[in-house]
Design an enzyme around this catalytic site. Sequence first.
Site, PDB file in Angstrom:
ATOM      1  N   TYR A  35       0.831  -1.200   0.000  1.00  0.00           N
ATOM      2  CA  TYR A  35       0.000   0.000   0.000  1.00  0.00           C
ATOM      3  C   TYR A  35       0.861   1.243   0.000  1.00  0.00           C
ATOM      4  CZ  TYR A  35       0.822   0.843   5.022  1.00  0.00           C
ATOM      5  OH  TYR A  35       1.403   1.119   6.232  1.00  0.00           O
TER       6      TYR A  35
ATOM      7  N   ARG B 257       8.392   4.310  -4.463  1.00  0.00           N
ATOM      8  CA  ARG B 257       8.485   3.320  -3.384  1.00  0.00           C
ATOM      9  C   ARG B 257       7.499   2.182  -3.613  1.00  0.00           C
ATOM     10  NH1 ARG B 257       7.560   5.292   2.655  1.00  0.00           N
ATOM     11  NH2 ARG B 257       5.420   5.425   1.886  1.00  0.00           N
TER      12      ARG B 257
ATOM     13  N   ARG C 197      -7.339 -20.354  -2.768  1.00  0.00           N
ATOM     14  CA  ARG C 197      -6.397 -20.182  -1.669  1.00  0.00           C
ATOM     15  C   ARG C 197      -5.307 -21.258  -1.699  1.00  0.00           C
ATOM     16  NH1 ARG C 197      -4.934 -21.294   3.417  1.00  0.00           N
ATOM     17  NH2 ARG C 197      -4.332 -19.524   4.726  1.00  0.00           N
TER      18      ARG C 197
ATOM     19  N   HIS D 137      -0.817 -21.120  -0.762  1.00  0.00           N
ATOM     20  CA  HIS D 137       0.242 -20.176  -0.400  1.00  0.00           C
ATOM     21  C   HIS D 137       1.099 -19.756  -1.597  1.00  0.00           C
ATOM     22  CE1 HIS D 137      -0.999 -21.442   3.541  1.00  0.00           C
ATOM     23  NE2 HIS D 137      -0.149 -20.622   4.124  1.00  0.00           N
TER      24      HIS D 137
ATOM     25  N   LYS E  35       6.514  -1.947   1.997  1.00  0.00           N
ATOM     26  CA  LYS E  35       5.299  -1.378   2.602  1.00  0.00           C
ATOM     27  C   LYS E  35       4.132  -2.339   2.390  1.00  0.00           C
ATOM     28  CE  LYS E  35       3.069   3.158   3.169  1.00  0.00           C
ATOM     29  NZ  LYS E  35       3.118   3.242   4.633  1.00  0.00           N
TER      30      LYS E  35
ATOM     31  N   GLU F 150      11.596   2.267  14.692  1.00  0.00           N
ATOM     32  CA  GLU F 150      10.694   3.320  14.212  1.00  0.00           C
ATOM     33  C   GLU F 150       9.407   3.267  15.033  1.00  0.00           C
ATOM     34  OE1 GLU F 150       9.494   2.611  10.103  1.00  0.00           O
ATOM     35  OE2 GLU F 150       9.552   0.448  10.433  1.00  0.00           O
TER      36      GLU F 150
ATOM     37  N   LEU G 220      10.887   1.223   7.498  1.00  0.00           N
ATOM     38  CA  LEU G 220      10.368   1.681   6.208  1.00  0.00           C
ATOM     39  C   LEU G 220      11.079   2.995   5.874  1.00  0.00           C
ATOM     40  CD1 LEU G 220       8.140   1.177   4.009  1.00  0.00           C
ATOM     41  CD2 LEU G 220       6.866   2.963   5.180  1.00  0.00           C
TER      42      LEU G 220
HETATM   43  N1  PLP Z   1       7.278   3.619   9.161  1.00  0.00           N
HETATM   44  C1  PLP Z   1       6.136   2.919   9.117  1.00  0.00           C
HETATM   45  C2  PLP Z   1       6.083   1.592   9.785  1.00  0.00           C
HETATM   46  C3  PLP Z   1       5.007   3.443   8.462  1.00  0.00           C
HETATM   47  O1  PLP Z   1       3.864   2.728   8.417  1.00  0.00           O
HETATM   48  C4  PLP Z   1       5.086   4.722   7.873  1.00  0.00           C
HETATM   49  C5  PLP Z   1       3.923   5.310   7.178  1.00  0.00           C
HETATM   50  O2  PLP Z   1       2.858   4.795   7.152  1.00  0.00           O
HETATM   51  C6  PLP Z   1       6.290   5.420   7.950  1.00  0.00           C
HETATM   52  C7  PLP Z   1       7.375   4.831   8.595  1.00  0.00           C
HETATM   53  C8  PLP Z   1       6.432   6.788   7.334  1.00  0.00           C
HETATM   54  O3  PLP Z   1       6.450   6.734   5.949  1.00  0.00           O
HETATM   55  P1  PLP Z   1       5.943   7.964   5.073  1.00  0.00           P
HETATM   56  O4  PLP Z   1       6.725   9.166   5.532  1.00  0.00           O
HETATM   57  O5  PLP Z   1       6.273   7.584   3.682  1.00  0.00           O
HETATM   58  O6  PLP Z   1       4.489   8.109   5.328  1.00  0.00           O
END
Ligand code: PLP
Length: 285
Positions: free
Chosen positions: A33, A52, A100, A102, A149, A182, A207
């Site tokens: 996403y 990304r 379904r 895997h 993501k 994070e 991320l």
């Molecule tokens: N880290 C995680 C786990 C996230 O889910 C997000 C955004 O949803 C971010 C960092 C920040 O990313 P962005 O600045 O691209 O929104």
Amino acid sequence: MSRIAYVNGRYLPFRDAKVHVEDRGYQFSDAVYEVCEVRDGRLIEERRHLERLKRSLGELRISMPMSPAALGVVLREVVARNRIGYGMVYLQISRGVARRDHAFPSPPVAPSLVVTARPLNMARNAALAAAGIAVVSMPDDRWGRVDIKSVGLLTNVLARQAAIEQGARDAWFVDRDGMVTEAASANAWIVTREGALVTRRADRAILRGITRTVVLDVVGAQGLTVEERAFTLQEALAAREAFITSATQIVLPVVRIDGNAIGDGTPGPVATALRREFHRHAERN
Ligand code: PLP
């Protein structure tokens, strides 16, 4: 006004916006996403978000359902149909619908694409930033590829809920070595006593936030010192400032970690200035 979603080629009222029970996003979290901020009806950092997205899809070998340019048209159309001035647009691409199993469907099926948008409350977000937020630390027991993501966000969901139940707003994940990775849905930063900005290097443990990337540009332009490295929770507790960055929150000051005040317990000047400067540097289309 009823909300409109884009689902696999059609713009539909929300009540009709549905995916199949055997969509692999639903069955396996086999989907990625993106979230873009919308300001004055325009997309913030669309190019980087779509880059990304392409990378996340590539890592999972899911094909792009349409070109980035065509996707941009759909995103804008959903924003327009929902009359979003200030808000967010969300897009999700799954590997598609298949019986379904895997293993990847063979032959491959068409990926599913869903786009939604909703308004955000600017006054509420500004008030949150003016007050700063509390976070609590939690063990980072997510899978090893959080640089992708993916919609597999169960640990993030549980962390955020635990934070709320402890009277905080968000969680900061801490890895097995005691280093902060994070936040549950944002990148984590501190400003050291010496005035250096520190955020973790974007390896597989976080991320690579688009907001993080833009903030690094802003910081560079202002000649501030940046260190892309891991930091401990103890270092964060002793920091002058702490904050998080994400597309919907931009720069949000953190004023308490595990109940301890950071700095004087109010939003600091560096985070406040970065929040103010951000949109002068961010691309908008
Ligand atoms: N880290 C995680 C786990 C996230 O889910 C997000 C955004 O949803 C971010 C960092 C920040 O990313 P962005 O600045 O691209 O929104």
